[in-house]
Enzyme design. Structure first.
Site, PDB file in Angstrom:
ATOM      1  N   SER A  40       0.806  -1.296   0.090  1.00  0.00           N
ATOM      2  CA  SER A  40      -0.065   0.037  -0.105  1.00  0.00           C
ATOM      3  C   SER A  40       0.905   1.280  -0.075  1.00  0.00           C
ATOM      4  CB  SER A  40      -0.784  -0.145   1.269  1.00  0.00           C
ATOM      5  OG  SER A  40      -2.012   0.900   1.035  1.00  0.00           O
ATOM      6  N   GLU A  53      -1.367  -2.197  -8.481  1.00  0.00           N
ATOM      7  CA  GLU A  53      -2.512  -2.785  -7.633  1.00  0.00           C
ATOM      8  C   GLU A  53      -3.188  -1.379  -7.022  1.00  0.00           C
ATOM      9  OE1 GLU A  53      -3.195  -2.893  -4.244  1.00  0.00           O
ATOM     10  OE2 GLU A  53      -1.175  -1.830  -3.893  1.00  0.00           O
ATOM     11  N   HIS A  76      -4.564  -5.248  -2.081  1.00  0.00           N
ATOM     12  CA  HIS A  76      -5.768  -5.033  -1.085  1.00  0.00           C
ATOM     13  C   HIS A  76      -6.726  -6.132  -1.228  1.00  0.00           C
ATOM     14  CE1 HIS A  76      -3.707  -1.066  -1.210  1.00  0.00           C
ATOM     15  NE2 HIS A  76      -4.100  -0.840   0.051  1.00  0.00           N
TER      16      HIS A  76
END
Length: 311
Positions: free
Chosen positions: A115, A213, A282
């Site tokens: 992230s 992502e 995620h």
């Protein structure tokens, strides 16, 4: 990017080792962090929390100086064998230009997160050559009741050199563009990669396999991110594209392209392998991978093969 920093592979973990937990971005869920500790203890590891993990400074897990101190201290500490991030959110880019990368280069060890941690993966790899790991974290993943066995098993790669193979036995994969390619795997969270453009830590995709992502971004936002990377030459430079998980990406308005249409617009005519459907990001299960090691992406076999991230 001038020259390529030699790859630096961290040592594997063994029972009795100690991992340090830091929060270099937003304040983590401390209850989940505590719940995650037994997961590592069952693997024979000791866990030490960074001095400032519980700190808060607005939307950050402590001041820039405090978060930087925890990162520096754990890389310098010979009793810490690996560093795992408590969570993401926002904030790692704020400290990237203040990091003493010589400390990391002289004390290479496992560094794990995803992230917002993407900015650190990129800066650390490009400044030091250290292989880092894109994988689930304590507060946002491991400490939750929903954390699954497949995701748990991904931590085994830290204990022995293991070639990872991702094929359709793990999840269905779609070919957006045909081809075969080999290169170092780089990238991570798409919005963080975009924020690196124009900084000293701009993502270098030349000859590499680019992983993307994200979470909570509608197709028009993903379109904007991909357009910026395209115009910056990042797709032309890349050897291939690994499209990870884009969770919570449904459009909120009726008038919208689908995510699939956006991806095909940017990738279908690249004349290099582009595959989507990877459960990297995620999501659960979360297939954790090393960044900076060699990977091979095959559209014909629908397979990604990744060299070990530890020695």
């Amino acid at each position: 990017m001038e020259g390529r920093t030699p790859v630096l592979i961290p040592k594997r973990l063994k029972k009795g080792d100690t991992i340090g937990v830091i929060a270099p971005a937003s304040p983590p869920d401390l209850d989940n962090v505590k719940k995650a500790i037994p997961f590592f203890e069952k693997k024979g590891l000791h866990v030490r929390l960074g001095q400032h993990v519980a700190n808060t400074y607005g939307h950050l897990a402590g001041t820039d100086e405090e978060r930087l101190q925890d990162l520096h201290n754990f890389f310098k500490d010979p009793e810490i064998d690996g560093i795992i991030c408590a969570g993401g959110g926002y904030g790692t880019a704020r400290i990237a230009d203040a990091i003493d990368y010589d400390i990391i280069k002289n004390n290479p060890k496992i560094f794990w997160g995803y992230s917002d941690i993407t900015f650190l993966h990129t800066s650390i790899r490009q400044q030091t050559g250290l292989v880092t790991f894109h994988g689930p974290m304590l507060g946002s993943d491991i400490g939750k009741d929903t954390f699954d066995d497949q995701s748990r098993a991904m931590f085994d790669q830290l204990f022995s050199p293991e070639t990872l193979v991702y094929d359709e036995n793990f999840s269905p994969l779609s070919v957006i563009s045909k081809g075969e390619a080999t290169g170092e795997i780089v990238g991570g969270n798409l919005s963080l990669l975009v924020t690196s453009i124009g900084t000293p830590f701009e993502i270098d995709t030349k000859g590499n396999l680019l992983l993307i992502e994200d979470i909570g971004e509608e197709p028009y936002r993903i379109d904007s991110f991909l357009n910026q990377l395209r115009q910056a030459g990042k797709f032309d430079d890349a050897a291939g594209i690994i499209v990870g998980d884009f969770s919570e990406s449904d459009p909120k308005k009726e008038a919208s392209l689908s995510l699939e249409e956006v991806l095909r617009f940017y990738f279908a005519r690249l004349n290099k392998p582009v595959l989507s459907g990877f459960k990297i990001g995620h999501c659960l299960p979360h297939f954790a991978i090393p960044l900076g090691t060699k990977g091979s992406l095959s559209a014909s076999d629908k397979k990604l093969t990744i060299e070990p991230g530890v020695e």
